[in-house]
Design a protein around this motif. Structure first.
Motif, PDB file in Angstrom:
ATOM      1  N   ASP A 130      -0.032  12.861  50.703  1.00  0.00           N
ATOM      2  CA  ASP A 130      -0.594  13.141  49.371  1.00  0.00           C
ATOM      3  C   ASP A 130      -0.658  14.398  48.921  1.00  0.00           C
ATOM      4  O   ASP A 130      -0.204  14.842  47.489  1.00  0.00           O
ATOM      5  CB  ASP A 130      -2.132  12.732  49.186  1.00  0.00           C
ATOM      6  N   GLN A 131      -0.465  15.477  49.714  1.00  0.00           N
ATOM      7  CA  GLN A 131      -0.432  16.779  49.577  1.00  0.00           C
ATOM      8  C   GLN A 131       0.895  17.017  49.070  1.00  0.00           C
ATOM      9  O   GLN A 131       1.014  17.849  48.016  1.00  0.00           O
ATOM     10  CB  GLN A 131      -1.069  17.765  50.746  1.00  0.00           C
ATOM     11  N   ASP A 167       2.226  18.432  45.545  1.00  0.00           N
ATOM     12  CA  ASP A 167       2.719  19.616  45.380  1.00  0.00           C
ATOM     13  C   ASP A 167       4.049  19.608  44.672  1.00  0.00           C
ATOM     14  O   ASP A 167       4.525  20.485  43.832  1.00  0.00           O
ATOM     15  CB  ASP A 167       3.108  20.375  46.575  1.00  0.00           C
ATOM     16  N   ASP A 217      -0.728  18.085  60.422  1.00  0.00           N
ATOM     17  CA  ASP A 217      -0.380  17.060  59.527  1.00  0.00           C
ATOM     18  C   ASP A 217       0.245  15.820  60.146  1.00  0.00           C
ATOM     19  O   ASP A 217       0.570  14.884  59.464  1.00  0.00           O
ATOM     20  CB  ASP A 217       0.722  17.721  58.417  1.00  0.00           C
TER      21      ASP A 217
END
Lengths: 267, 280
Positions: free
Chosen positions: A17-18, A22, A43
């Motif tokens: 998701d990050q 980004d 992660d």
């Protein structure tokens, strides 16, 4: 010497998701030109997918970009012995495109335009970001999206066509070949066959998909005209609206495909 | 059960008023670690079609499809109650299940009674596989943890930062979640405030409510381009389980968000009271 086995690590959902966020905000867009990628251990998630230590080397085509698709599809499918549920998990594919096969993804699906030419033009930048979302993330989290992912598309092409006579001996028993990837070759014969057959819902049925590929394989004259393949898929889709062709026996289904193809050839 | 009416070359039971009679299905599913069971009880009231099934000339067809795993298969039976098993590994997220009665062979001069007057006196040549009756379709989420009665909003809606510095919010339906893209300036303000309980009502009413209503409109429409997306299946499942499938989108969205307008005004009043208190 036996190759050492490891358990594959993939990204956690929150990391995917990050990465996606980004990219969408263009913060990380420039990194999609670079071969290096910094992975944070926090992660990552260890899966129960056992892999050999040595990754397959994917061929990077020099001329026709699709020329190595078949070879690469088989290499990925032989290496990753995963089930359908694992192979439809975006976390798996995002890790592969960003980390394990980054060089291949960059070479095959990297952005061709210069970063400086895009960064100040929101429309062009949005288009380039969407392109990265498609090929590095498999936009959508479903197969419609994974069909465009740099690696998922190859693995699934091989998986959907691998030795159908083993998966459904009753239906495909009479179609046994020596090469388990026999129908993968037909599916990846041209990019157009792949796109045309897998973009429609009926292509999700192995009975229908393999029956069409069988016809294309035996009728090269028909297959060499891409318009014929498009029309065949379109016509079958129309017939599917009133007739459950998925429930037909092999002979009836093959007869129907042949009839429609011959009508197309006659026009 | 949803039904998409179609134009068939012959009368089809369940397709509007083509044919008198009933074909309905009492369907439920069971999820286990190994398998997904599709359990169907068919209710058929049509002399002509019942006769065809008895003679083995037609069958009940259950068609299951899962876009996430590229699965599509059809099960055939002549029993009025049956159970079909699919290995769990073949399904993920939204599974749609459609119910039909199809012919197993060519049937010449098909002329069911109770036809619409438009078909009066006409006979039809039926081919193998032709649909004779349709019982509609439904969908479910093949995930044991997903509870459509208590769905976390974050499982199908995401708010993210866009590439523009200012400008209107945009919605992207082509991702696995409904993605609300805010400009950089708006996103910063969103991040600064979203964790404050006092403003959550305002955020739900001003950002999420219009987007959710639009998304429901998409789910209710026929042939949506986004039907294969994960958010679509989840939202469809929520609408179904909360009995909102036929409510207007804006009303359904407010029920899912649990009275966002009331919470919006509560938030505004609480902020006004806070400011007044500060001035004293």
């Amino acid at each position: 010497m036996k190759n050492k086995q490891n358990n594959l690590k993939i990204f956690r959902s929150v990391a995917v998701d990050q990465l996606r966020a980004d990219l969408r905000s263009s913060k990380s867009f420039k990194s999609y030109y670079e071969e290096q990628f910094q992975v944070k251990q926090k992660d990552l998630l260890v899966t129960n997918i056992a892999i050999q230590e040595k990754l397959p080397t994917l061929k990077i085509p020099k001329g026709d970009p699709a020329s190595a698709d078949l070879e690469n599809a088989i290499a990925l499918h032989e290496y990753f012995k995963i089930d359908e549920m694992q192979a439809s998990d975006p976390r798996f594919w995002v890790y592969l495109s960003h980390v394990l096969f980054r060089k291949y993804t960059l070479a095959r699906w990297g952005i061709k335009e210069n970063h400086d030419d895009l960064k100040d033009d929101p429309t062009k930048l949005r288009a380039a970001i969407n392109q990265v979302l498609e090929h590095w993330f498999g936009t959508g989290g479903d197969l419609k999206g994974l069909r465009r992912h740099s690696l998922a598309r190859l693995w699934w092409a091989a998986h959907l066509t691998y030795a159908p006579w083993e998966k459904d001996p009753e239906f495909f028993g009479g179609m046994k070949k020596d090469d388990p990837y026999y129908f993968t070759k037909t599916l990846l014969y041209t990019q157009d066959i792949y796109q045309t057959l897998l973009e429609r819902g009926m292509g999700r049925s192995s009975k229908i998909l393999i029956s069409i590929l069988d016809y294309l394989d035996k009728n090269k004259k028909f297959t060499d005209n891409r318009e014929n393949i498009r029309r065949l898929a379109k016509e079958l889709n129309l017939v599917y609206g009133v007739k459950k062709i998925i429930a037909l026996d092999r002979q009836s289904l093959q007869g129907l495909i042949k009839k429609i193809a011959e009508e197309i050839m006659e026009q | 059960m949803k039904i998409n009416l179609k134009s068939y070359p012959h009368p089809v039971l369940g397709n509007g008023d083509d044919l008198g009679g009933v074909f309905s299905v009492d369907f439920r599913y069971e999820l286990s670690k190994q398998d997904v069971a599709l359990i169907c009880v068919f209710d058929l009231k049509s002399k002509a079609i019942e006769e065809l099934i008895k003679k083995g000339k037609a069958s009940f067809i259950v068609e299951a499809e899962c876009a996430s795993t590229f699965y599509r298969n059809a099960f055939s039976t002549q029993k009025t109650a049956d159970k079909f098993i699919i290995p769990s590994k073949l399904l993920r997220e939204r599974v749609t299940v459609g119910f039909y009665i199809c012919s197993n062979e060519e049937i010449a001069n098909y002329q069911p009674s109770d036809c619409h007057p438009d078909y009066k006196g006409l006979k039809f040549d039926i081919e193998n596989g032709d649909v004779l009756a349709m019982g509609g379709y439904c969908s479910f989420i093949a995930e044991k943890e997903f509870d459509p009665m208590r769905p976390p909003l974050s499982s199908f809606v995401a708010v993210v930062e866009g590439i523009r510095h200012t400008g209107p919010m945009e919605i992207d339906y082509s991702s696995d979640k409904i993605t609300i893209e805010l400009s950089k300036a708006d996103y910063k303000n969103y991040c600064d405030t979203v964790r404050e309980k006092a403003v959550q009502g305002v955020i739900h009413a001003s950002i999420v409510l219009p987007v959710l209503a639009d998304a429901i409109y998409q789910v209710n429409g026929r042939d949506s381009d986004h039907a294969d997306r994960n958010w679509f299946g989840r939202l469809e499942s929520i609408l179904e389980s909360k009995g909102l499938a036929h409510k207007p989108p804006l009303e359904a969205a407010q029920i899912i968000l649990e009275s966002p307008m009331a919470r919006n005004f509560e938030s505004i009043l609480s902020l006004l009271n806070f400011n007044n208190t500060e001035e004293v």
